[in-house]
Design a protein around this motif. Structure first.
Motif, mmCIF file in Angstrom:
data_model
loop_
_atom_site.group_PDB
_atom_site.id
_atom_site.type_symbol
_atom_site.label_atom_id
_atom_site.label_comp_id
_atom_site.label_asym_id
_atom_site.label_seq_id
_atom_site.Cartn_x
_atom_site.Cartn_y
_atom_site.Cartn_z
ATOM 1 N N UNK A 1 0.816 -1.219 0.000
ATOM 2 C CA UNK A 1 0.000 0.000 0.000
ATOM 3 C C UNK A 1 0.856 1.278 0.000
ATOM 4 N N UNK A 2 2.152 1.141 0.300
ATOM 5 C CA UNK A 2 3.123 2.232 0.214
ATOM 6 C C UNK A 2 2.824 3.409 1.156
ATOM 7 N N UNK A 3 1.953 3.218 2.114
ATOM 8 C CA UNK A 3 1.627 4.318 3.023
ATOM 9 C C UNK A 3 2.854 4.781 3.796
ATOM 10 N N UNK A 4 3.570 3.823 4.397
ATOM 11 C CA UNK A 4 4.751 4.168 5.177
ATOM 12 C C UNK A 4 5.840 4.757 4.280
ATOM 13 N N UNK A 5 6.002 4.201 3.082
ATOM 14 C CA UNK A 5 7.003 4.708 2.144
ATOM 15 C C UNK A 5 6.728 6.165 1.798
ATOM 16 N N UNK A 6 5.469 6.484 1.509
ATOM 17 C CA UNK A 6 5.114 7.863 1.175
ATOM 18 C C UNK A 6 5.378 8.806 2.343
ATOM 19 N N UNK A 7 5.084 8.346 3.547
ATOM 20 C CA UNK A 7 5.329 9.175 4.722
ATOM 21 C C UNK A 7 6.822 9.445 4.900
ATOM 22 N N UNK A 8 7.641 8.409 4.695
ATOM 23 C CA UNK A 8 9.082 8.562 4.872
ATOM 24 C C UNK A 8 9.706 9.431 3.780
#
Length: 232
Positions: free
Chosen positions: A152-159
């Motif tokens: 879902x890339x949620x954490x990646x986008x946040x980082x």
């Protein structure tokens, strides 16, 4: 001062030989400075990748040719992981962490196939002679990478957003002018060549230009069709 010890002379000779080999590879083969630097910072020695080297590698990754060279090296390092030779794989994780948050967006897709070996690294256990828990360090880094690679890339986008804000904050502190590197500022010859090729200093003109590592056109998928630590 006393004369250099045998071990010191041996170390100097080894470093000199390595520099000559790197120079010869750059002159006689199609190897690139970014490729040499990536090999160097993911080797099995006790030195961890430094921030400057990681920045140079992430910038070089926006060039398509260097992108594939860097990616291939990291794949090989990860898949060579075992209980005896773990440093190179761990250092590859450190570089991968930086690339995921500072490099091309495609990096996330590229390393989906490595998730199984990264999961194996997450159960690694190792205490060095000084009782430092490197197993825990490797596990923490592995777990972070797996989280960055979630679908879902949620954490990646946040980082990546956090990296953008951090870079913006650094940009706002003081004033820097763009310049070419004309003297030896880095530990290795490879870093000097890359530093000269990629102007790493910030410009004062437009804040967005300093953040192009997140908005670079090569983040678009259509541009990426491929043609053919650790101190003990």
């Amino acid at each position: 001062m006393g004369s250099p010890s045998f071990h010191e002379l041996k170390k100097q000779a080894s470093l000199f030989l390595k520099e000559k080999i790197k120079s010869a590879r750059l002159a006689l083969t199609d190897v690139t400075p970014a490729e040499l630097l990536t090999e160097e910072v993911t080797n099995e020695d006790a030195w961890p990748p430094d921030t400057r080297s990681m920045g140079l590698i992430s910038r070089a990754a926006f060039e398509v040719d260097d992108y594939w060279r860097i990616v291939d090296i990291l794949h090989k390092r990860l898949w060579k992981f075992d209980k005896e030779k773990w440093r190179g794989s761990y250092k590859a994780l450190v570089i991968l962490d930086h690339l995921l948050t500072h490099g091309p967006e495609r990096i996330s897709e590229e390393f989906q196939s490595d998730k199984e070996v990264i999961k194996e690294m997450a159960i690694f256990q190792h205490l060095d002679q000084e009782r430092f828990n490197w197993g825990l360090r490797v596990r923490e880094k592995s777990e972070r990478i797996l989280k960055l690679l979630e679908e879902d890339r949620t954490f990646l986008k946040e980082e990546r957003c956090r990296a953008r804000k951090l870079t913006s904050g650094i940009k706002g502190f003081g004033s820097f002018t763009q310049r070419r590197v004309s003297k030896r500022l880095t530990r290795s010859r490879s870093e000097i060549y890359i530093t000269c090729s990629y102007n790493i200093d910030h410009q004062d003109e437009d804040e967005d230009k300093d953040l192009d590592f997140l908005d670079h056109p090569l983040n678009e998928d259509e541009h990426w069709d491929r043609v053919p630590l650790v101190s003990t």
